[in-house]
Design an enzyme around this catalytic site. Structure first.
Site, short mmCIF file in Angstrom:
data_model
loop_
_atom_site.label_atom_id
_atom_site.label_comp_id
_atom_site.label_asym_id
_atom_site.label_seq_id
_atom_site.Cartn_x
_atom_site.Cartn_y
_atom_site.Cartn_z
N ASP A 69 46.66 47.59 36.24
CA ASP A 69 45.36 46.36 37.13
C ASP A 69 46.12 47.11 38.24
O ASP A 69 47.46 46.75 38.05
CB ASP A 69 45.04 45.24 36.60
N ASP A 70 45.67 45.93 39.89
CA ASP A 70 46.66 45.19 40.60
C ASP A 70 46.94 46.58 41.43
O ASP A 70 48.12 46.19 42.61
CB ASP A 70 47.88 44.60 40.15
N HIS A 83 38.82 45.78 41.40
CA HIS A 83 40.03 44.00 41.22
C HIS A 83 39.92 42.74 42.05
O HIS A 83 40.46 41.90 41.75
CB HIS A 83 40.87 44.54 40.64
N HIS A 113 43.17 38.67 44.63
CA HIS A 113 44.21 37.97 43.20
C HIS A 113 44.15 36.51 43.54
O HIS A 113 45.66 36.25 42.65
CB HIS A 113 45.21 38.96 43.17
N HIS A 151 49.94 46.97 33.99
CA HIS A 151 49.39 46.80 35.30
C HIS A 151 50.05 47.99 36.22
O HIS A 151 51.57 48.41 35.18
CB HIS A 151 50.47 45.57 35.80
ZN LIG Z 1 44.96 41.42 37.93
#
Ligand SMILES: [Zn+2]
Length: 235
Positions: A40-41, A90, A94, A195
């Site tokens: 993620d991210d 995603h 955020h 991540h």
């Molecule tokens: Zn995230």
């Protein structure tokens, strides 16, 4: 010599249909020997080092891209696609207050990152993971809006806790294998959350090496017609 070669050829011929059939048998998404590895991210400056480790182990993963991290990392995003990994979405910010404010804000963020990814890579994807996972922020109305907009939502059932343990590789590794073992006993596939900015290449290398030794196979979250969320609270 000739005789042994003929025997060898005969054995190969006899075995080949069998091994062929075994290799082409599709595994169910909930097969407990499967791991869906997710990041993620990203994209992030560390993504390249992680891609190197994935390449070394011939493992394909799923990358949930954060729209606001694309600018300046376009080549990294293109490299993820070029190396055969699955691109997923995603959101943009955020920021849980902005993202989850209404069902529409959530959908719009996914549509915005979907458009950016398409512009940079030529890939249109509808696979999403919402910031911090769907629980507890995605209400029934949020979920409906996301489905109506054509998005498939995925959480995880193995939290590596890499964002907490950072460079403490041993703790990340122990956490992952404890959860893998629990899922194996519960007879479900594992979706691992990591991540780009937190898991170290060393910890990733260890996890891939040892899970392969144990006989796990890696898949991306693609081609699954019946999305199933394994999210659970007992991390
Ligand atoms: Zn995230």
């Amino acid at each position: 010599m000739k005789k042994s070669f003929l025997l060898f050829a005969l054995v190969c011929l006899l075995l080949s249909p069998l091994s062929h059939a075994a290799a082409s048998t599709p595994k169910a998404y909930n097969d407990r020997s499967l791991i869906y590895l997710t990041f993620d991210d990203g994209p992030h400056r560390q993504t390249g080092a992680l891609l190197d480790v994935l390449k070394k182990h011939k493992v394909k993963a799923t990358f949930f891209i954060l729209g606001n991290n694309i600018q300046g990392n376009e080549r990294m995003l293109q490299r993820i696609v070029a190396e055969g990994h699955l691109i997923a979405l995603h959101g943009m910010t955020h920021d849980r207050h902005k993202f989850y404010r209404t069902p529409t804000t959530a959908v719009r963020e996914m549509q915005a990152v979907q458009k950016l990814v398409l512009q940079v890579t030529g890939v249109k994807t509808n696979i999403v993971r919402t910031p911090y996972g769907s629980d507890p922020y995605m209400t029934a109305a949020h979920r409906q809006a996301m489905t109506k907009a054509g998005f498939q939502m995925w959480d995880w059932n193995v939290d590596s806790l890499d964002y907490r343990y950072k460079t403490d590789n041993r703790r990340v590794q122990n956490q992952v294998f404890a959860r893998l073992n629990a899922n194996y006993k519960a007879n479900v596939a594992s979706i691992i959350l990591t991540h780009d900015h937190s898991i170290t290449p060393t910890a990733l290398d260890y996890i891939l090496r040892h899970s392969k030794k144990r006989g796990y196979e890696f898949r991306t979250l693609t081609g699954i017609k019946n999305p199933h969320n394994f999210f659970n609270k007992w991390r």
